[in-house]
Design a protein around this motif. Sequence first.
Motif, PDB file in Angstrom:
ATOM      1  N   LYS A   1      79.529  39.271  26.160  1.00 50.80           N
ATOM      2  CA  LYS A   1      79.471  40.552  25.910  1.00 50.80           C
ATOM      3  C   LYS A   1      79.621  41.252  27.284  1.00 50.80           C
ATOM      4  O   LYS A   1      79.429  40.593  28.556  1.00 50.80           O
TER       5      LYS A   1
ATOM      6  N   TYR B   1      75.518  31.217  18.931  1.00 46.84           N
ATOM      7  CA  TYR B   1      74.821  30.872  20.157  1.00 46.84           C
ATOM      8  C   TYR B   1      73.971  29.501  20.108  1.00 46.84           C
ATOM      9  O   TYR B   1      74.290  28.776  21.158  1.00 46.84           O
TER      10      TYR B   1
ATOM     11  N   ASN C   1      76.565  36.260  25.069  1.00 48.61           N
ATOM     12  CA  ASN C   1      76.309  37.246  23.767  1.00 48.61           C
ATOM     13  C   ASN C   1      75.253  36.199  23.096  1.00 48.61           C
ATOM     14  O   ASN C   1      75.607  35.267  22.379  1.00 48.61           O
ATOM     15  N   LYS C   2      73.953  36.056  23.588  1.00 52.59           N
ATOM     16  CA  LYS C   2      72.959  35.147  23.088  1.00 52.59           C
ATOM     17  C   LYS C   2      72.430  35.643  21.755  1.00 52.59           C
ATOM     18  O   LYS C   2      71.861  34.879  20.890  1.00 52.59           O
ATOM     19  N   THR C   3      73.127  36.782  21.227  1.00 52.76           N
ATOM     20  CA  THR C   3      72.506  37.153  19.887  1.00 52.76           C
ATOM     21  C   THR C   3      73.489  36.769  18.801  1.00 52.76           C
ATOM     22  O   THR C   3      73.569  36.904  17.435  1.00 52.76           O
ATOM     23  N   HIS C   4      74.923  35.973  19.211  1.00 49.17           N
ATOM     24  CA  HIS C   4      75.689  35.549  18.384  1.00 49.17           C
ATOM     25  C   HIS C   4      75.394  34.471  17.382  1.00 49.17           C
ATOM     26  O   HIS C   4      74.502  33.759  17.832  1.00 49.17           O
ATOM     27  N   GLU C   5      75.687  34.572  16.097  1.00 53.06           N
ATOM     28  CA  GLU C   5      75.254  33.487  15.266  1.00 53.06           C
ATOM     29  C   GLU C   5      75.326  32.473  15.670  1.00 53.06           C
ATOM     30  O   GLU C   5      74.617  31.386  15.392  1.00 53.06           O
TER      31      GLU C   5
END
Length: 114
Positions: free
Chosen positions: A65, A84, A78-82
Amino acid sequence: MLKTTMKIDDTVTILKLLGDKTRLTMMKIMDHYDCCVCELVEIFKVSQPAISQHLRKLRDLGLVKEERRGQWIFYSINKTHEYYPFIEQILQQLPSQADKLKALEEQGTRISCC
């Protein structure tokens, strides 16, 4: 632990992206630090367009991101990516890359663009 079952095609795409040494190292760095393009150029000693291409590939999949701070854009994972949790498992196997940023700080180029 990886909670999401990944599609084979998605796994292959991610592994291909992370199969590049520069991108894998960038991901390891950005897992702990926000970086701007100029810092990555300095770390890898490659051109700004080359670094931007690597970042674009990672960003296009949503793995990275960006955040604008003034006139500069900083990149991080992007630690919220599915997926990750899958990527995190890979990155945990790698040695720290903090020395690369420490070298920039010692040279006075860590925050030259900020």
